[in-house]
Design an enzyme around this catalytic site. Structure first.
Site, PDB file in Angstrom:
ATOM      1  N   GLU A  59      66.799 -13.955 -51.490  1.00 50.21           N
ATOM      2  CA  GLU A  59      66.343 -12.813 -50.482  1.00 50.21           C
ATOM      3  C   GLU A  59      67.398 -12.052 -50.101  1.00 50.21           C
ATOM      4  OE1 GLU A  59      64.415 -16.026 -47.828  1.00 50.21           O
ATOM      5  OE2 GLU A  59      62.919 -16.138 -49.462  1.00 50.21           O
ATOM      6  N   LYS A  70      65.291 -19.978 -42.585  1.00 58.83           N
ATOM      7  CA  LYS A  70      65.178 -18.447 -42.714  1.00 58.83           C
ATOM      8  C   LYS A  70      65.269 -17.574 -41.209  1.00 58.83           C
ATOM      9  CE  LYS A  70      63.413 -19.094 -47.395  1.00 58.83           C
ATOM     10  NZ  LYS A  70      62.292 -18.715 -48.182  1.00 58.83           N
ATOM     11  N   SER A 130      58.696 -23.486 -52.893  1.00 58.48           N
ATOM     12  CA  SER A 130      57.400 -24.229 -52.636  1.00 58.48           C
ATOM     13  C   SER A 130      57.328 -25.749 -52.716  1.00 58.48           C
ATOM     14  CB  SER A 130      56.214 -23.638 -53.688  1.00 58.48           C
ATOM     15  OG  SER A 130      56.061 -22.175 -53.119  1.00 58.48           O
ATOM     16  N   ASN A 177      65.746 -24.758 -44.968  1.00 58.21           N
ATOM     17  CA  ASN A 177      66.343 -23.119 -44.761  1.00 58.21           C
ATOM     18  C   ASN A 177      65.083 -22.611 -43.782  1.00 58.21           C
ATOM     19  OD1 ASN A 177      66.836 -20.602 -44.774  1.00 58.21           O
ATOM     20  ND2 ASN A 177      66.785 -20.364 -46.993  1.00 58.21           N
ATOM     21  N   GLY A 199      59.382 -23.237 -46.154  1.00 56.56           N
ATOM     22  CA  GLY A 199      58.257 -23.132 -45.433  1.00 56.56           C
ATOM     23  C   GLY A 199      58.017 -24.620 -44.747  1.00 56.56           C
ATOM     24  N   GLY A 214      57.971 -19.192 -51.810  1.00 60.49           N
ATOM     25  CA  GLY A 214      56.751 -19.133 -50.735  1.00 60.49           C
ATOM     26  C   GLY A 214      55.447 -18.402 -51.417  1.00 60.49           C
ATOM     27  N   GLU A 227      66.629 -22.003 -57.570  1.00 60.63           N
ATOM     28  CA  GLU A 227      65.409 -21.542 -56.850  1.00 60.63           C
ATOM     29  C   GLU A 227      64.790 -20.323 -57.452  1.00 60.63           C
ATOM     30  OE1 GLU A 227      65.684 -22.360 -52.269  1.00 60.63           O
ATOM     31  OE2 GLU A 227      66.166 -20.477 -52.881  1.00 60.63           O
ATOM     32  N   HIS A 249      71.318 -16.658 -51.532  1.00 59.56           N
ATOM     33  CA  HIS A 249      69.865 -16.869 -51.743  1.00 59.56           C
ATOM     34  C   HIS A 249      69.364 -15.602 -52.239  1.00 59.56           C
ATOM     35  CE1 HIS A 249      65.924 -17.361 -50.448  1.00 59.56           C
ATOM     36  NE2 HIS A 249      66.169 -18.859 -50.180  1.00 59.56           N
TER      37      HIS A 249
HETATM   38  P1  13P Z   1      59.468 -22.109 -49.706  1.00 60.37           P
HETATM   39  O1  13P Z   1      59.852 -23.428 -49.694  1.00 60.37           O
HETATM   40  O2  13P Z   1      59.041 -21.386 -48.655  1.00 60.37           O
HETATM   41  O3  13P Z   1      59.045 -21.688 -51.187  1.00 60.37           O
HETATM   42  O4  13P Z   1      61.232 -21.555 -49.779  1.00 60.37           O
HETATM   43  C1  13P Z   1      61.990 -21.850 -50.509  1.00 60.37           C
HETATM   44  C2  13P Z   1      63.370 -21.118 -50.289  1.00 60.37           C
HETATM   45  O5  13P Z   1      63.590 -20.090 -50.592  1.00 60.37           O
HETATM   46  C3  13P Z   1      64.461 -22.225 -49.686  1.00 60.37           C
HETATM   47  O6  13P Z   1      65.532 -21.533 -49.509  1.00 60.37           O
END
Ligand code: 13P
Length: 250
Positions: A101, A10, A213, A8, A235, A175, A169, A99
């Site tokens: 977010e 983002k 993460s 992802n 990330g 993150g 998640e 998601h």
């Molecule tokens: P990270 O791997 O940066 O923690 O993000 C996870 C995520 O939100 C994937 O959709």
């Protein structure tokens, strides 16, 4: 079940960055295709970078691509929306929906996520429906209840031919460098599988990804955990080496 290793991306980078990243992934994957026996590879760039990724993957079907969201509506006067049909027309295979977010910063409710998932299925896209509890909800002992409620209200009606993916998640792991323990992931993924069985005869075939993460150094343990059928990676998916190290860990 073959794992799904999904990146992802983002809201990161330029068109050139997207093109370079996918080229890097393909160049490093081609001499090492054994990895594809145990996992499928998916990248989810920002909407505007999809054409560049499509172009860069052309003829190389081992790297699939998808989007990070779609409209809850089919087509018409919905300024700013990108429909599921448009994503399909751009050769996307998957779309990430709900998601945390989007739930947090765009006020997406379970009902909206469900509507979007219906649009995705109608357009022959595979929705990756995200669920997960916040730190506060976990501390209050409500993690299971929250995740089950999200599933119950975000899942679209499913027939025997529909394909979906679930991503667990935990919000506190995204993150932050913190991950669920293998035991917590096993517990939650097993619970999710049980809930899925109430919605589809094919619950055993639904891939349940872990996200939060996930990195090369913790991926092997998480991906070896019962009912963890892949990863949704933020990330670490922005660096081809890290992303492919996670795929190799599968
Ligand atoms: P990270 O791997 O940066 O923690 O993000 C996870 C995520 O939100 C994937 O959709």
């Amino acid at each position: 079940m073959k794992k799904l290793i999904a990146g992802n991306w983002k809201t990161n980078g330029s068109v050139d960055d997207a093109r370079a990243l996918v080229a890097d992934i393909i160049n490093k994957l081609e001499p090492d295709e054994a990895v594809l026996e145990s996992c499928d590879i998916l990248v989810c760039p920002p909407f505007l970078h999809i054409p560049a990724v499509r172009h860069a993957t052309h003829g190389y079907v081992a790297v699939q691509f998808g989007a990070q969201d779609c409209s809850a509506y089919e087509s018409g006067a919905y300024t700013g929306d990108v429909s599921a049909a448009m994503l399909k027309d751009s050769s996307c295979s998957y779309v990430i929906l709900g998601h945390s977010e989007r739930r947090q910063y765009h006020g997406e409710t379970n009902a909206v996520v469900q509507q979007k998932a219906e649009r995705a299925l109608e357009s022959d896209l595979i929705p990756i429906i995200c669920v997960g509890e916040t730190e506060e909800e976990r501390e209050q002992g409500k993690a299971e209840e929250v995740v089950i409620a999200q599933l119950q209200h975000s899942l679209p009606p499913l027939n025997d031919f529909h394909q979906i993916v679930i991503a667990y998640e935990p919000v506190w792991a995204i993150g932050t460098g913190k991950t669920a323990s293998a035991e917590d992931a096993r517990h939650m993924h097993t619970l999710i599988r049980g809930e899925l069985a109430k919605h589809t005869k094919n619950a055993e075939k639904v891939r349940i990804l872990y996200g939060g993460s996930m990195k090369p150094d913790n991926a092997a343990e998480l991906l070896a955990t019962e009912n963890v059928d892949g990863g949704l990676i933020g990330g670490a998916s922005l660096k081809a080496d890290q992303f492919l190290a996670i795929a190799r860990a599968a």
